[in-house]
Each structure stands twice: as structure tokens, then as C-alpha cells.
Write a protein that holds these residues in place. Structure first.
Motif, PDB file in Angstrom:
ATOM      1  N   GLY A 127       0.823  -1.204   0.000  1.00  0.00           N
ATOM      2  CA  GLY A 127       0.000   0.000   0.000  1.00  0.00           C
ATOM      3  C   GLY A 127       0.856   1.252   0.000  1.00  0.00           C
ATOM      4  N   VAL A 128       0.391   2.259   0.724  1.00  0.00           N
ATOM      5  CA  VAL A 128       1.089   3.545   0.763  1.00  0.00           C
ATOM      6  C   VAL A 128       1.354   3.935   2.210  1.00  0.00           C
ATOM      7  CG1 VAL A 128       0.125   4.367  -1.413  1.00  0.00           C
ATOM      8  CG2 VAL A 128      -1.095   4.808   0.720  1.00  0.00           C
ATOM      9  N   GLY A 129       2.395   4.764   2.379  1.00  0.00           N
ATOM     10  CA  GLY A 129       2.738   5.264   3.700  1.00  0.00           C
ATOM     11  C   GLY A 129       3.039   6.752   3.653  1.00  0.00           C
ATOM     12  N   PHE A 130       2.810   7.419   4.784  1.00  0.00           N
ATOM     13  CA  PHE A 130       3.051   8.858   4.903  1.00  0.00           C
ATOM     14  C   PHE A 130       3.982   9.081   6.092  1.00  0.00           C
ATOM     15  CE2 PHE A 130      -1.073   8.125   3.028  1.00  0.00           C
ATOM     16  CZ  PHE A 130      -1.075   8.954   1.921  1.00  0.00           C
ATOM     17  N   SER A 131       5.105   9.780   5.842  1.00  0.00           N
ATOM     18  CA  SER A 131       6.159   9.910   6.844  1.00  0.00           C
ATOM     19  C   SER A 131       6.322  11.358   7.297  1.00  0.00           C
ATOM     20  CB  SER A 131       7.490   9.402   6.277  1.00  0.00           C
ATOM     21  OG  SER A 131       8.545   9.602   7.198  1.00  0.00           O
ATOM     22  N   THR A 132       6.883  11.508   8.498  1.00  0.00           N
ATOM     23  CA  THR A 132       7.207  12.845   9.010  1.00  0.00           C
ATOM     24  C   THR A 132       8.581  13.314   8.538  1.00  0.00           C
ATOM     25  OG1 THR A 132       8.131  11.882  11.035  1.00  0.00           O
ATOM     26  CG2 THR A 132       5.794  12.481  11.065  1.00  0.00           C
ATOM     27  N   PRO A 155       3.029  10.461  -0.695  1.00  0.00           N
ATOM     28  CA  PRO A 155       2.918   9.028  -0.390  1.00  0.00           C
ATOM     29  C   PRO A 155       4.107   8.247  -0.920  1.00  0.00           C
ATOM     30  CG  PRO A 155       1.469   9.607  -2.198  1.00  0.00           C
ATOM     31  CD  PRO A 155       2.034  10.900  -1.688  1.00  0.00           C
ATOM     32  N   SER A 156       4.442   7.184  -0.207  1.00  0.00           N
ATOM     33  CA  SER A 156       5.528   6.293  -0.609  1.00  0.00           C
ATOM     34  C   SER A 156       4.979   4.878  -0.736  1.00  0.00           C
ATOM     35  CB  SER A 156       6.653   6.311   0.427  1.00  0.00           C
ATOM     36  OG  SER A 156       7.184   7.618   0.573  1.00  0.00           O
ATOM     37  N   LEU A 157       5.497   4.138  -1.702  1.00  0.00           N
ATOM     38  CA  LEU A 157       5.104   2.745  -1.878  1.00  0.00           C
ATOM     39  C   LEU A 157       5.647   1.926  -0.713  1.00  0.00           C
ATOM     40  CD1 LEU A 157       3.857   0.511  -3.643  1.00  0.00           C
ATOM     41  CD2 LEU A 157       6.080   0.314  -4.780  1.00  0.00           C
ATOM     42  N   THR A 158       4.774   1.128  -0.101  1.00  0.00           N
ATOM     43  CA  THR A 158       5.155   0.377   1.093  1.00  0.00           C
ATOM     44  C   THR A 158       4.754  -1.086   0.941  1.00  0.00           C
ATOM     45  OG1 THR A 158       4.740   2.356   2.425  1.00  0.00           O
ATOM     46  CG2 THR A 158       4.981   0.285   3.602  1.00  0.00           C
ATOM     47  N   VAL A 159       5.683  -1.975   1.241  1.00  0.00           N
ATOM     48  CA  VAL A 159       5.425  -3.413   1.263  1.00  0.00           C
ATOM     49  C   VAL A 159       5.709  -3.898   2.679  1.00  0.00           C
ATOM     50  CG1 VAL A 159       6.016  -5.668   0.319  1.00  0.00           C
ATOM     51  CG2 VAL A 159       6.043  -3.642  -1.163  1.00  0.00           C
ATOM     52  N   MET A 160       4.689  -4.538   3.305  1.00  0.00           N
ATOM     53  CA  MET A 160       4.786  -4.900   4.717  1.00  0.00           C
ATOM     54  C   MET A 160       4.686  -6.409   4.908  1.00  0.00           C
ATOM     55  SD  MET A 160       4.979  -1.966   6.373  1.00  0.00           S
ATOM     56  CE  MET A 160       4.729  -2.657   8.002  1.00  0.00           C
ATOM     57  N   VAL A 197      10.120   0.470   2.294  1.00  0.00           N
ATOM     58  CA  VAL A 197       9.511   1.678   1.745  1.00  0.00           C
ATOM     59  C   VAL A 197      10.328   2.139   0.545  1.00  0.00           C
ATOM     60  CG1 VAL A 197       8.791   4.048   2.218  1.00  0.00           C
ATOM     61  CG2 VAL A 197       8.690   2.324   4.035  1.00  0.00           C
ATOM     62  N   LEU A 198       9.651   2.368  -0.572  1.00  0.00           N
ATOM     63  CA  LEU A 198      10.316   2.882  -1.776  1.00  0.00           C
ATOM     64  C   LEU A 198       9.861   4.317  -1.993  1.00  0.00           C
ATOM     65  CD1 LEU A 198       9.979  -0.215  -4.143  1.00  0.00           C
ATOM     66  CD2 LEU A 198      11.923   0.431  -2.701  1.00  0.00           C
ATOM     67  N   SER A 261      15.529   9.736  11.216  1.00  0.00           N
ATOM     68  CA  SER A 261      14.429   8.963  11.802  1.00  0.00           C
ATOM     69  C   SER A 261      13.143   9.774  11.800  1.00  0.00           C
ATOM     70  CB  SER A 261      14.771   8.548  13.237  1.00  0.00           C
ATOM     71  OG  SER A 261      15.954   7.768  13.261  1.00  0.00           O
ATOM     72  N   GLY A 262      12.039   9.071  11.701  1.00  0.00           N
ATOM     73  CA  GLY A 262      10.735   9.714  11.738  1.00  0.00           C
ATOM     74  C   GLY A 262       9.651   8.691  12.034  1.00  0.00           C
ATOM     75  N   VAL A 263       8.426   9.121  11.880  1.00  0.00           N
ATOM     76  CA  VAL A 263       7.265   8.256  12.115  1.00  0.00           C
ATOM     77  C   VAL A 263       6.482   8.148  10.815  1.00  0.00           C
ATOM     78  CG1 VAL A 263       5.120   7.945  13.404  1.00  0.00           C
ATOM     79  CG2 VAL A 263       7.138   8.899  14.540  1.00  0.00           C
ATOM     80  N   MET A 264       6.061   6.928  10.489  1.00  0.00           N
ATOM     81  CA  MET A 264       5.285   6.708   9.265  1.00  0.00           C
ATOM     82  C   MET A 264       3.973   6.010   9.600  1.00  0.00           C
ATOM     83  SD  MET A 264       6.200   4.629   5.735  1.00  0.00           S
ATOM     84  CE  MET A 264       6.901   6.060   4.911  1.00  0.00           C
ATOM     85  N   LEU A 265       2.912   6.447   8.944  1.00  0.00           N
ATOM     86  CA  LEU A 265       1.611   5.789   9.022  1.00  0.00           C
ATOM     87  C   LEU A 265       1.347   5.145   7.668  1.00  0.00           C
ATOM     88  CD1 LEU A 265      -1.041   5.175  10.495  1.00  0.00           C
ATOM     89  CD2 LEU A 265      -1.923   7.366   9.661  1.00  0.00           C
ATOM     90  N   ALA A 266       1.238   3.811   7.667  1.00  0.00           N
ATOM     91  CA  ALA A 266       1.082   3.063   6.416  1.00  0.00           C
ATOM     92  C   ALA A 266      -0.260   2.349   6.391  1.00  0.00           C
ATOM     93  CB  ALA A 266       2.216   2.059   6.253  1.00  0.00           C
ATOM     94  N   PHE A 267      -0.905   2.369   5.221  1.00  0.00           N
ATOM     95  CA  PHE A 267      -2.156   1.649   4.991  1.00  0.00           C
ATOM     96  C   PHE A 267      -1.904   0.639   3.871  1.00  0.00           C
ATOM     97  CE2 PHE A 267      -3.270   5.897   6.469  1.00  0.00           C
ATOM     98  CZ  PHE A 267      -4.088   5.604   7.550  1.00  0.00           C
ATOM     99  N   THR A 268      -2.093  -0.632   4.179  1.00  0.00           N
ATOM    100  CA  THR A 268      -1.767  -1.672   3.208  1.00  0.00           C
ATOM    101  C   THR A 268      -2.909  -2.680   3.089  1.00  0.00           C
ATOM    102  OG1 THR A 268      -0.606  -2.914   4.941  1.00  0.00           O
ATOM    103  CG2 THR A 268       0.716  -1.474   3.537  1.00  0.00           C
ATOM    104  N   TYR A 269      -2.925  -3.370   1.949  1.00  0.00           N
ATOM    105  CA  TYR A 269      -3.942  -4.391   1.657  1.00  0.00           C
ATOM    106  C   TYR A 269      -3.246  -5.742   1.499  1.00  0.00           C
ATOM    107  CZ  TYR A 269      -7.692  -6.878  -0.746  1.00  0.00           C
ATOM    108  OH  TYR A 269      -8.655  -7.794  -1.098  1.00  0.00           O
TER     109      TYR A 269
END
Length: 272
Positions: A127-132, A155-160, A197-198, A261-269
Motif C-alpha cells: 500500500g502507501v505510507g506517509f512519513s514525518t 505518499p511512498s510505496l510500502t510493502v509490509m 519503503v520505496l 528517523s521519523g514516524v510513518m503511518l502506512a495503509f496496506t492491503y
């Protein structure tokens, strides 16, 4: 009714004989006609009534079975879903059948079915992630060195890789159509997510990382992960500082890439 109609026939005949000239001869004719009709209707209804009387014992047995079924919450069927916290587990299901129309009927096995139930603790999702972490680009600002910060909402491409440690249900109990009804209408799983995260930074694709608590929704189809995010971001190199004048003999601005370093909120399917 049939007996009463037959009893009226001789009475009507006697009235005709005793009062042949009285003024109510027409009424006697109507009575006679009604008696014949009643007799015919009674004779027509007699066979079905006799059949019902013959079936009285069966009807009473059926009524008894219906009353017993109506007062038994599990008289028809019951569904049970074995829950396994670990990986897929084999379960043997044995269907049974019981004829409720027979008095004293017993349950009989009609076969066996082997099923695989349960979910794996691991799920691969994308899915996608949003970082600080803001993207930084080293630039020339007139005759001085500077940095530009870009939006951190890109947004960044995220694989979890999501792992499930526990699962929690919100259950509602009540009645549906007059029968007991117990359902899970909301469930959440909790675990840990580790992801790649890409992100497009400075016209290049950078590989970054995220790790943190992960929550699964809709039977672990969707995941939300709030985690620690680390990324390589541009900074001035060569000992130069932001705002410093550019030396006349400096051709290329030295650039370093440091981990931030930061904080990321990711939403994935879930993919598999």
C-alpha cells in the motif's frame, strides 16, 4: 349433520300427509329442498372427515414433534467454527442426520469431511505510507549554500510483512427471527509490521524501512501500521554549512546522505 338431515325427511313427509291443503305448502317444499341439499353436502363431506379420523394418530404425532422442535433451540442445525490462533489446522467434520418425523429416532453418521481452517500468523501486504521525514535537497541560493525542504505528505510505496500476535472480537448477542443470534460484528488483530519503503528522493528511488505495531481489520484484509521510519536524506558535505558563501573555486557542491528517523503511518492491503 348427515344423521339430522336423514331424520328430517320422514318429518317433512308426515307434514305433507297431514296438512296437504294448508297455506304453507310452499314453505314445506323449500324445507324439503333444503333437507335434500344438506343431506347431499353431508354425504360429500363424509369421506374426507373419515380420512381425517383415520389419520388422527399421525396428526397428533406430528403436532407433538412440532411442539418439541419449537421449544428446542438446536433442533434444526448449529454452526461451529473452530478458531485457531496459529497456522492452518486440519479439522475433521462428521455430518449426522436425525429423522425428526420418527418417534425415538437416533442420529446417524452420513460421512466425513476433512477441512483446513485457521489463518497464518503472517501476511504480506502492500500500500502507501506517509512519513514525518521531509525530503531535503542541497541547492545554490545565490552565492550561498542552502537546503530546500519538500512536503512530507507525499505518499511512498510500502510493502509490509505483518505478524499477528492477538485477535479481539466485539460480539453482539440477541435474537433474530425469534431464534438466538450470536455474531462477531467487529474484529481487530494486533501484531508487528516490518516493511520496505520505496521513496522518490532527488530523482532517485531510495529503499527505506519501517517497523512498528500493526493492526488488521476486516479479517486481516486491511492493515494500518504506525511505526518507526528511517530514510537517507541529503545534507551538505565537505564540512560546509547552510548559509555559507560558495568558494570561487568550488565547482560541485559536496552532498552527503545521512540516515534520519521519523514516524510513518502506512495503509496496506493483504496480497497473500
Amino acid at each position: 349433520m348427515h344423521s339430522s338431515a336423514k331424520a328430517l325427511e320422514p318429518q317433512v313427509a308426515d307434514l305433507r300427509k297431514d296438512l296437504p291443503t294448508q297455506c304453507f305448502v310452499t314453505e314445506l317444499a323449500q324445507i324439503d329442498d333444503n333437507v335434500k341439499k344438506a343431506k347431499a353436502s353431508a354425504e360429500k363431506a363424509l369421506p374426507p372427515i373419515q380420512e381425517i379420523q383415520k389419520a388422527k394418530a399421525s396428526i397428533e404425532l406430528l403436532a407433538k414433534i412440532i411442539r418439541r422442535v419449537q421449544t428446542d433451540e438446536t433442533a434444526f442445525s448449529e454452526q461451529s467454527f473452530p478458531y485457531t490462533q496459529g497456522g492452518p489446522t486440519g479439522v475433521k467434520v462428521i455430518p449426522i442426520r436425525k429423522n425428526l418425523r420418527e418417534e425415538g429416532a437416533t442420529s446417524k453418521e452420513v460421512g466425513q469431511v476433512d477441512l483446513t481452517v485457521g489463518q497464518s500468523r503472517f501476511a504480506l501486504s502492500g500500500g502507501v505510507g506517509f512519513s514525518t521525514i521531509q525530503d531535503v535537497t542541497v541547492v545554490r541560493q545565490g552565492n550561498k549554500l542552502g537546503e530546500e525542504n519538500e512536503s512530507d505528505l507525499r505518499p511512498s510505496l510500502t510493502v509490509m510483512l505483518n505478524t499477528q500476535l492477538g485477535r479481539f472480537f466485539k460480539t453482539v448477542k440477541g435474537e433474530k427471527d425469534g431464534t438466538p443470534d450470536t455474531r462477531h460484528y467487529f474484529s481487530v488483530s494486533a501484531g508487528v509490521g516490518l516493511g520496505l519503503v520505496l521513496t522518490q528522493r532527488n530523482n532517485t528511488t531510495e529503499a527505506e524501512f519501517i517497523v512498528g505495531p500493526s493492526f488488521g481489520f476486516l479479517d486481516n484484509r486491511f492493515f494500518a501500521t504506525l511505526g518507526y521510519h528511517t530514510a537517507r536524506v541529503q545534507s551538505l558535505g565537505g564540512g560546509f554549512k547552510v548559509g555559507q558563501e560558495i568558494p570561487a573555486d568550488l565547482k560541485d557542491i559536496p552532498v552527503d546522505k545521512d540516515w534520519k528517523s521519523g514516524v510513518m503511518l502506512a495503509f496496506t492491503y493483504k496480497m497473500r
